[in-house]
Design a protein around this motif. Structure first.
Motif, PDB file in Angstrom:
ATOM      1  N   LYS A 128       0.964  -1.105  -0.015  1.00 23.40           N
ATOM      2  CA  LYS A 128      -0.013  -0.225  -0.027  1.00 23.40           C
ATOM      3  C   LYS A 128       0.793   1.135  -0.064  1.00 23.40           C
ATOM      4  N   LEU A 129       0.781   1.989  -0.894  1.00 28.96           N
ATOM      5  CA  LEU A 129       1.377   3.482  -1.001  1.00 28.96           C
ATOM      6  C   LEU A 129       0.535   4.574  -0.657  1.00 28.96           C
ATOM      7  N   ALA A 130       1.248   5.515  -0.086  1.00 28.98           N
ATOM      8  CA  ALA A 130       0.575   6.904   0.009  1.00 28.98           C
ATOM      9  C   ALA A 130       1.449   7.994  -0.282  1.00 28.98           C
ATOM     10  N   ILE A 131       1.059   9.033  -0.277  1.00 30.24           N
ATOM     11  CA  ILE A 131       1.907  10.209  -1.034  1.00 30.24           C
ATOM     12  C   ILE A 131       2.082  11.015   0.356  1.00 30.24           C
ATOM     13  N   LYS A 132       3.331  11.377   0.560  1.00 25.63           N
ATOM     14  CA  LYS A 132       3.903  12.400   1.626  1.00 25.63           C
ATOM     15  C   LYS A 132       4.478  13.491   0.981  1.00 25.63           C
ATOM     16  N   GLU A 133       4.337  14.786   1.771  1.00 19.76           N
ATOM     17  CA  GLU A 133       5.185  15.807   1.511  1.00 19.76           C
ATOM     18  C   GLU A 133       6.310  15.824   2.126  1.00 19.76           C
ATOM     19  N   ASP A 134       7.417  15.965   1.583  1.00 19.74           N
ATOM     20  CA  ASP A 134       8.767  16.048   1.908  1.00 19.74           C
ATOM     21  C   ASP A 134       9.515  17.192   1.936  1.00 19.74           C
ATOM     22  N   ALA A 135       9.912  18.001   2.754  1.00 18.06           N
ATOM     23  CA  ALA A 135      10.431  19.168   2.935  1.00 18.06           C
ATOM     24  C   ALA A 135      11.497  19.541   1.765  1.00 18.06           C
ATOM     25  N   LYS A 136      12.530  18.405   1.619  1.00 19.76           N
ATOM     26  CA  LYS A 136      13.591  18.365   0.777  1.00 19.76           C
ATOM     27  C   LYS A 136      13.100  18.175  -0.672  1.00 19.76           C
ATOM     28  N   TYR A 137      12.286  17.075  -0.936  1.00 17.86           N
ATOM     29  CA  TYR A 137      12.188  16.534  -2.171  1.00 17.86           C
ATOM     30  C   TYR A 137      10.682  17.013  -2.943  1.00 17.86           C
ATOM     31  N   GLY A 138      10.046  17.291  -1.835  1.00 15.10           N
ATOM     32  CA  GLY A 138       8.485  17.700  -2.416  1.00 15.10           C
ATOM     33  C   GLY A 138       7.619  16.412  -2.061  1.00 15.10           C
ATOM     34  N   LYS A 139       6.695  16.045  -3.052  1.00 14.15           N
ATOM     35  CA  LYS A 139       5.787  14.888  -2.814  1.00 14.15           C
ATOM     36  C   LYS A 139       6.586  13.560  -3.121  1.00 14.15           C
ATOM     37  N   LYS A 140       6.233  12.390  -2.236  1.00  9.15           N
ATOM     38  CA  LYS A 140       7.106  11.258  -2.696  1.00  9.15           C
ATOM     39  C   LYS A 140       6.175  10.200  -2.034  1.00  9.15           C
ATOM     40  N   ASN A 141       6.467   8.926  -2.680  1.00 13.69           N
ATOM     41  CA  ASN A 141       5.761   7.664  -1.999  1.00 13.69           C
ATOM     42  C   ASN A 141       6.169   7.371  -0.868  1.00 13.69           C
ATOM     43  N   VAL A 142       5.422   6.778   0.108  1.00 19.88           N
ATOM     44  CA  VAL A 142       5.928   6.022   1.183  1.00 19.88           C
ATOM     45  C   VAL A 142       5.108   4.933   1.199  1.00 19.88           C
ATOM     46  N   VAL A 143       5.579   3.846   1.883  1.00 19.00           N
ATOM     47  CA  VAL A 143       5.074   2.405   1.855  1.00 19.00           C
ATOM     48  C   VAL A 143       4.357   2.439   3.269  1.00 19.00           C
ATOM     49  N   LYS A 144       2.921   2.142   3.144  1.00 18.13           N
ATOM     50  CA  LYS A 144       2.244   1.922   4.650  1.00 18.13           C
ATOM     51  C   LYS A 144       2.071   0.708   4.863  1.00 18.13           C
ATOM     52  N   GLY A 145       2.318  -0.374   4.132  1.00 24.43           N
ATOM     53  CA  GLY A 145       2.144  -1.583   4.610  1.00 24.43           C
ATOM     54  C   GLY A 145       2.097  -2.810   3.532  1.00 24.43           C
ATOM     55  N   TYR A 146       2.455  -3.968   3.723  1.00 25.69           N
ATOM     56  CA  TYR A 146       2.712  -5.175   3.057  1.00 25.69           C
ATOM     57  C   TYR A 146       1.747  -6.353   3.181  1.00 25.69           C
TER      58      TYR A 146
END
Length: 165
Positions: free
Chosen positions: A108-126
């Motif tokens: 499961k992927l979500a999108i997170k705002e990263d201060a350094k890189y902007g929007k990025k994917n984060v894994v929320k579960g397997y």
């Protein structure tokens, strides 16, 4: 000064990747490395995950799982995520991160705002892929030869497409 002899008309320009839409995907680990935390007091497992889902096949996402950390909660979460990954591929005892490679799972992927890189994917579960066959645990370094599985036991993404004559 450096001589390049390069013609940009012959090469398509690269474009930055936008994060994948939030949701569930099929993926597999294709790279892993145990790295020290920024403080040097812990370790995390960096995972390179290749997406296998149609429309996004070949795209990469990354996860970092705290294995040893001064923050007990960060370590608990990282180890729980690693356990979920292990359960999703049916390998419950891992001595080398290479054992995690090449085995499909759902993530499961979500999108997170990263201060350094902007929007990025984060894994929320397997979790396990529906219809996936758990992998047996082998005591030796090389698994024994496996007999061919009937087509119905092979997950759809692993089946070879037949070509009509």
């Amino acid at each position: 000064m450096s001589q390049l002899n390069f013609n940009a008309e012959e090469v398509d320009p690269s474009t930055p990747f936008e994060p994948l839409p939030a949701g569930d995907y099929i993926g597999q680990v294709v790279g892993s490395e145990l790295k020290p935390t920024a403080s040097g007091s812990g370790e995390y497992l960096k995972l390179e995950i290749e997406i296998l889902s149609q429309g996004f096949a070949g795209r990469k996402v990354f996860d970092q799982l705290n294995i040893r950390n001064e923050n007990a909660e960060a370590e608990r979460i990282g180890r729980a995520m690693l356990s979920a990954l292990c359960h999703s591929i049916g390998i419950l005892r891992v001595s080398d991160s290479q054992q995690l490679h090449g085995k499909p799972f759902s993530l499961k992927l979500a999108i997170k705002e990263d201060a350094k890189y902007g929007k990025k994917n984060v894994v929320k579960g397997y979790k396990a892929v529906s219809g996936a066959v758990p992998q047996p645990v082998f005591s030796s370094s090389a698994p024994p030869a496996q007999a061919a599985k009937p087509a119905s036991a092979v997950p759809p993404w692993q089946r070879q497409k037949s070509v009509a004559s």
